[in-house]
Design a protein around this motif. Structure first.
Motif, PDB file in Angstrom:
ATOM      1  N   UNK A 506       0.830  -1.108   0.176  1.00  0.00           N
ATOM      2  CA  UNK A 506       0.047   0.055   0.185  1.00  0.00           C
ATOM      3  C   UNK A 506       0.881   1.287  -0.013  1.00  0.00           C
ATOM      4  N   UNK A 507       2.086   1.264   0.497  1.00  0.00           N
ATOM      5  CA  UNK A 507       3.013   2.468   0.526  1.00  0.00           C
ATOM      6  C   UNK A 507       3.369   2.536  -0.911  1.00  0.00           C
ATOM      7  N   UNK A 508       2.947   1.825  -1.722  1.00  0.00           N
ATOM      8  CA  UNK A 508       3.424   1.876  -3.355  1.00  0.00           C
ATOM      9  C   UNK A 508       2.439   3.312  -3.536  1.00  0.00           C
ATOM     10  N   UNK A 509       1.097   2.995  -3.308  1.00  0.00           N
ATOM     11  CA  UNK A 509       0.090   4.209  -3.903  1.00  0.00           C
ATOM     12  C   UNK A 509       0.429   5.698  -2.950  1.00  0.00           C
ATOM     13  N   UNK A 510       0.725   5.595  -1.939  1.00  0.00           N
ATOM     14  CA  UNK A 510       1.028   6.703  -0.965  1.00  0.00           C
ATOM     15  C   UNK A 510       2.316   7.302  -1.453  1.00  0.00           C
ATOM     16  N   UNK A 511       3.057   6.672  -2.182  1.00  0.00           N
ATOM     17  CA  UNK A 511       4.282   7.289  -2.523  1.00  0.00           C
ATOM     18  C   UNK A 511       4.471   8.329  -3.412  1.00  0.00           C
ATOM     19  N   UNK A 512       3.190   8.761  -4.262  1.00  0.00           N
ATOM     20  CA  UNK A 512       2.984   9.383  -5.241  1.00  0.00           C
ATOM     21  C   UNK A 512       1.570  10.113  -5.468  1.00  0.00           C
ATOM     22  N   UNK A 513       0.650   9.967  -4.556  1.00  0.00           N
ATOM     23  CA  UNK A 513      -0.413  10.681  -4.557  1.00  0.00           C
ATOM     24  C   UNK A 513      -0.482  12.018  -4.751  1.00  0.00           C
ATOM     25  N   UNK A 514       0.446  12.790  -3.700  1.00  0.00           N
ATOM     26  CA  UNK A 514       0.541  14.122  -3.744  1.00  0.00           C
ATOM     27  C   UNK A 514       0.735  14.698  -5.165  1.00  0.00           C
ATOM     28  N   UNK A 515       1.486  14.068  -6.146  1.00  0.00           N
ATOM     29  CA  UNK A 515       1.555  14.513  -7.586  1.00  0.00           C
ATOM     30  C   UNK A 515       0.434  14.245  -8.401  1.00  0.00           C
ATOM     31  N   UNK A 516      -0.475  13.347  -8.049  1.00  0.00           N
ATOM     32  CA  UNK A 516      -1.693  13.267  -8.827  1.00  0.00           C
ATOM     33  C   UNK A 516      -2.913  14.454  -8.466  1.00  0.00           C
ATOM     34  N   UNK A 517      -2.743  14.879  -7.363  1.00  0.00           N
ATOM     35  CA  UNK A 517      -3.307  15.985  -6.903  1.00  0.00           C
ATOM     36  C   UNK A 517      -3.294  17.101  -7.858  1.00  0.00           C
ATOM     37  N   UNK A 518      -2.195  17.209  -8.382  1.00  0.00           N
ATOM     38  CA  UNK A 518      -1.848  18.392  -8.978  1.00  0.00           C
ATOM     39  C   UNK A 518      -2.755  18.394 -10.577  1.00  0.00           C
ATOM     40  N   UNK A 519      -3.088  17.112 -11.079  1.00  0.00           N
ATOM     41  CA  UNK A 519      -4.078  17.058 -12.162  1.00  0.00           C
ATOM     42  C   UNK A 519      -4.728  15.794 -12.313  1.00  0.00           C
ATOM     43  N   UNK A 520      -5.849  15.734 -11.243  1.00  0.00           N
ATOM     44  CA  UNK A 520      -6.211  14.404 -10.676  1.00  0.00           C
ATOM     45  C   UNK A 520      -7.348  13.757 -11.748  1.00  0.00           C
ATOM     46  N   UNK A 521      -7.653  14.732 -12.536  1.00  0.00           N
ATOM     47  CA  UNK A 521      -8.631  14.133 -13.762  1.00  0.00           C
ATOM     48  C   UNK A 521      -8.401  14.007 -15.085  1.00  0.00           C
ATOM     49  N   UNK A 522      -6.756  13.809 -15.252  1.00  0.00           N
ATOM     50  CA  UNK A 522      -6.288  13.600 -16.352  1.00  0.00           C
ATOM     51  C   UNK A 522      -6.405  12.130 -16.763  1.00  0.00           C
ATOM     52  N   UNK A 523      -6.854  11.841 -18.160  1.00  0.00           N
ATOM     53  CA  UNK A 523      -7.131  10.348 -18.590  1.00  0.00           C
ATOM     54  C   UNK A 523      -6.100  10.050 -19.606  1.00  0.00           C
ATOM     55  N   UNK A 524      -5.332  11.101 -19.952  1.00  0.00           N
ATOM     56  CA  UNK A 524      -4.488  10.638 -21.146  1.00  0.00           C
ATOM     57  C   UNK A 524      -2.987  10.397 -20.367  1.00  0.00           C
ATOM     58  N   UNK A 525      -2.401  10.913 -19.237  1.00  0.00           N
ATOM     59  CA  UNK A 525      -1.316  10.822 -18.684  1.00  0.00           C
ATOM     60  C   UNK A 525      -1.274  10.820 -17.280  1.00  0.00           C
ATOM     61  N   UNK A 526      -0.520  10.207 -16.457  1.00  0.00           N
ATOM     62  CA  UNK A 526      -0.656  10.367 -14.923  1.00  0.00           C
ATOM     63  C   UNK A 526      -0.310  11.549 -14.437  1.00  0.00           C
ATOM     64  N   UNK A 527       0.694  12.179 -14.963  1.00  0.00           N
ATOM     65  CA  UNK A 527       1.069  13.538 -14.387  1.00  0.00           C
ATOM     66  C   UNK A 527       1.374  14.588 -15.563  1.00  0.00           C
ATOM     67  N   UNK A 528       0.407  15.488 -15.718  1.00  0.00           N
ATOM     68  CA  UNK A 528       0.468  16.574 -16.506  1.00  0.00           C
ATOM     69  C   UNK A 528       1.712  17.390 -16.294  1.00  0.00           C
TER      70      UNK A 528
END
Length: 833
Positions: A506-528
């Motif tokens: 589960x630490x795999x998920x929490x190791x990058x969630x703060x980045x996804x918040x920057x562009x959370x609805x992007x369906x084309x790429x993980x990190x705009x």
């Protein structure tokens, strides 16, 4: 508007609806504005928030509101760390499915957080158990695999028999599972790892860039966990075998004193060493027993040292002597090479082992006092190992050399014959990310008899976790027995193949969630890139000290690995870190088992969200532990009620002035109030910006309210503008802490724009200069009077005015004035005898 009775629930729900409708907490990427990213560590959806949550999120909310009022474009998101053992174990206990349990708890906790009025941009909400989230971490894993950062190997693992899964070293606490407290066993398994050790030096060196922004305690914990040490790697030839044993040591200066070899029970050479031993069964039983011991206990100083002779010898590379090889319980495969050259005269663990098994001791470091007298240390006289510096003895050509100099000289000597070299070692081990549980993101790998290990093609992501799986009561994953999940076609050859059934830690998920918040609805790429470049890194991260190693270290590694994969530019995720203290009750941490839990819902229903927030922020500085007090939250409610009554009483004379608007006080009362108003702004601004000392900020606002009560009757007829200005200041400064009541009072002052749109007040230095100040006079430390003196009056004049006070003369009459201490503009202390 007429205020009427203070009704927290009515007011709070009203303003929460207004905020939601206005979208005032929603933010967009805007490079024309200065940004500020404040983030609290997201919670496990356990069902209900607790007072620790309330404290954590209240701290973050004050920071977010404060920075917004300072003109920053503030990102303040919230989401859910929804995969993993906590949710799965709770679901099994409650006889429900982890998905149902998790989504139900998310709904309940979301409602609770909204009821507290936190300023989250809820459009950015994410849950790590949703495919649209874990799809991208599966892609990251494939990139890591492509770059060689992910690999699979067979090795001894920490196994929790209750949770039925392996644990990373960091998840074993004093030999127990970090989640269920079961004793951890050792088990050989083939697992997936990430090469965090490739980043050991960068993880260590970059801690310097965090100094001043992170607590020194956390930096020290990370340095110790990485555990970089300098030394030498030495090679010992096994006698009568085509085998060698490599050891890492930080003390090559003691090599001449190595009298036996200790190897870990897990060392692969053990099996070969004992292949023809007459007591092979006995040795194997000992090895099995040691392998099942807790690693932490095996490394503890107070461990009773135990070992067994393998029947084999190796050769000391400098003395040429045969030394026996033992399997020892205190040697770990996870550090160095899993073998230790034993120098009992100069290492305490080796000393205890040698004493127990009657093995020879050879002194090779001579204490300076003996060296100066021309004498030599006798190992037979030692009652404990000599570990201090000194000069070499019994060390051939190196005799007489200071031991620090000898370290390099001996290794250079061995390097010429290929028996040794300088080396660096780390305590840090690669991160095991495989978990044998159901409730997690599937690892995107396929096993084919023809093609071997085959990555799932990116266009087939996400590999969906089948949420219709029947979860087992014993915690074992149902995935290996689900043919619909396991059976698939090989992407390379098209033949029948099998999916990996392990899921990510589960630490795999929490190791990058703060980045996804920057562009959370992007369906084309993980990190705009546009959004990531603007918002990252996190300016202020807030969470518990218990995450100092696990989550924070993994997040730092993930950031660097994603940078090297081309996703991000920054090397560190969190510029500043605040680790808040625990909430205690009756002197202990709140827990259900102790029966000392305080339900936030009950407090909100009784006192309101504002009073709950106010108490949790006023009772203690954020980094200190907080002792819950029923009287304390009652006092917070009474203060808010007192502020409410003040505005209600003066409502007819107050006008919609901005904070610190009153410029020309006509009376001493107005002048004093103006000073207090601007001084409160100065103190509040300083204390928020200086380590978020919200307790002193609130105390300063309380003092301002007290001053308002003292002068209100005099000023409401003559200078009501002074009251309007000071009340506007009090309400504005308090609004990040108690936002609902402050919005209502702001509106009662006649303002039409919401308080959330207002700027943080600024103070006028001129207002902090008084023509006269009140001086307190003490005689021998006890207050005996007060008087008014010109601001910054000469000390002689202040002393004269103090000594002339009638009550002071009463306590100095007939006595000798030995000293007069003047603290300018504050205090006079007269010492008499």
């Amino acid at each position: 508007m007429a205020l009427g009775k203070y009704s927290p629930e009515e007011i709070e729900l009203k303003w929460q609806d207004i905020w939601k409708e206005s979208g005032c907490f929603q933010v967009e990427t805007d490079p024309s504005k200065p940004k500020y990213y404040v983030l609290e560590m997201f919670p496990y959806p356990s069902g209900k928030i607790h007072m620790g949550h309330v404290r954590n999120y209240s701290i973050g909310d004050v920071v977010a509101r404060f920075k917004t009022m300072q003109g920053f474009n503030v990102l303040h998101p919230m989401g859910w760390d929804a995969f993993g053992l906590p949710a799965e174990n709770a679901a099994i206990k409650n006889e429900t499915h982890p998905a149902d349990w998790t989504y139900q708890n998310i709904a309940e906790m979301r409602a609770q957080l909204k009821r507290l009025g936190y300023s989250y941009d809820w459009r950015r909400e994410l849950a790590t158990c949703r495919p649209e989230y874990y799809k991208w971490e599966q892609k990251f894993f494939l990139k890591f695999l492509e770059k060689g950062l992910a690999y699979r190997k067979d090795s001894p693992q920490n196994w929790c028999p209750t949770c039925n899964t392996v644990l990373a070293n960091e998840q074993v606490e004093e030999g127990l599972c970090w989640r269920c407290d079961s004793e951890v066993e050792q088990k050989d398994m083939e697992q997936w790892f990430l090469r965090i050790t490739d980043y050991a030096d960068e993880l260590l060196n970059d801690l310097e860039t965090l100094e001043g922004g992170w607590p020194e305690r956390v930096l020290t914990m990370q340095r110790n966990w990485i555990g970089k040490s300098y030394g030498a790697e030495l090679t010992f030839q096994v006698k009568d075998m085509d085998e060698t044993i490599d050891v890492f040591t930080t003390r090559p200066d003691t090599l001449y004193g190595a009298t036996f070899m200790s190897v870990a029970a897990e060392h692969p050479i053990v099996e070969r060493l004992i292949a023809d031993a007459p007591n092979k069964a006995e040795i194997e039983a000992f090895v099995t027993n040691i392998r099942n011991m807790d690693r932490i206990k095996r490394g503890a100083d107070d461990l009773e040292k135990e070992g067994i002779f393998t029947g084999k010898y190796c050769v000391n590379p400098v003395t040429g002597k045969d030394i026996p090889i033992f399997v020892a319980n205190f040697v770990l495969m996870g550090y160095g090479t899993g073998a230790v050259m034993a120098v009992p005269a100069h290492d305490q663990r080796d000393f205890e082992f040698a004493t127990k098994y009657d093995l020879p001791k050879q002194a090779v470091i001579n204490p300076p006092e003996l060296h100066d007298k021309g004498e030599k240390l006798d190992a037979g006289s030692l009652t404990e190992a000599y570990t201090a510096p000194g000069f070499l003895i019994h060390s051939g050509e190196f005799d007489g050399m200071p031991n620090e100099d000898a370290k390099k000289a001996i290794v250079e000597h061995l390097d010429k014959s290929g028996k040794g070299k300088m080396a660096v070692n780390y305590r840090l081990r690669d991160w095991n990310v495989s978990r044998q549980r159901f409730w997690g993101a599937p690892i995107p790998v396929i096993y084919c008899k023809e093609c071997g290990v085959v990555p799932v093609p990116e266009d087939q992501l996400p590999v969906l976790l089948p949420e219709d799986a029947q979860v087992r009561k014993d915690g074992k994953s149902p995935l290996p027995t689900m043919e619909s999940f396991v059976n698939c076609d090989c992407p390379k050859c098209g033949k029948p193949a099998r999916r990996e059934t392990d899921t990510f830690d589960t630490f795999f998920e929490s190791s990058w969630y703060y980045m996804r918040y920057c562009d959370p609805r992007n369906e084309a790429e993980p990190l705009g890139a546009e959004h990531l470049d603007y918002w990252m890194n996190v300016d202020q991260y807030i969470g518990g000290i218990e995450h100092a190693i696990l989550h924070l270290l993994y997040s730092r590694f993930f950031t660097k690995a994603l940078r090297d994969c081309g996703y991000v530019k920054n090397a560190e995720p969190f510029a500043n870190l605040l680790t808040q203290g625990m909430v205690l009750k009756d002197g202990g941490k709140m827990s259900k088992s102790k029966g000392n839990v305080v339900d936030p819902n009950a407090m909100i229903n009784r006192y309101g969200a504002d009073a709950t927030r106010l108490f949790i922020l006023f009772a203690s500085p954020p980094v200190k532990e907080l002792e819950w007090s029923d009287q304390g939250i009652d006092g917070a409610y009474r203060f808010l009620s007192r502020l409410w009554r003040l505005v209600e009483e003066l409502e007819d004379v107050l006008t919609p002035l901005t904070p610190a608007a009153h410029q020309t006080p006509g009376s001493e009362a107005a002048k004093s109030l103006r000073f207090k108003e601007h001084d409160t702004i100065r103190r509040a601004t300083r204390d928020i910006e200086n380590e978020f000392q919200f307790n002193t900020v609130i105390a300063a606002i309380m003092e301002l309210v007290n001053e308002l009560y003292q002068v209100k009757d005099e000023l409401k007829e003559t200078e009501p503008a002074a009251l309007s200005s000071a009340i506007a200041t009090a309400v504005t400064l308090l609004s990040p802490v108690a936002p609902h009541i402050c919005e209502e009072l702001w509106a009662a002052l006649g303002h039409t724009a919401h308080l959330t749109t207002q700027s943080w007040p600024t103070y006028d230095e001129k207002a902090l200069v008084l023509d006269e100040v009140t001086m307190v006079v003490q005689v021998n430390g006890k207050v005996r009077g007060k008087f008014e003196a010109p601001n910054n009056a000469p000390q002689a004049e202040v002393e004269k005015l103090a000594l002339e006070l009638e009550n002071v003369q009463k306590f100095t009459e007939g006595k000798t004035v030995r000293k007069v201490i003047v603290i300018p503009n504050k205090l006079v202390n007269i010492v008499v005898g």
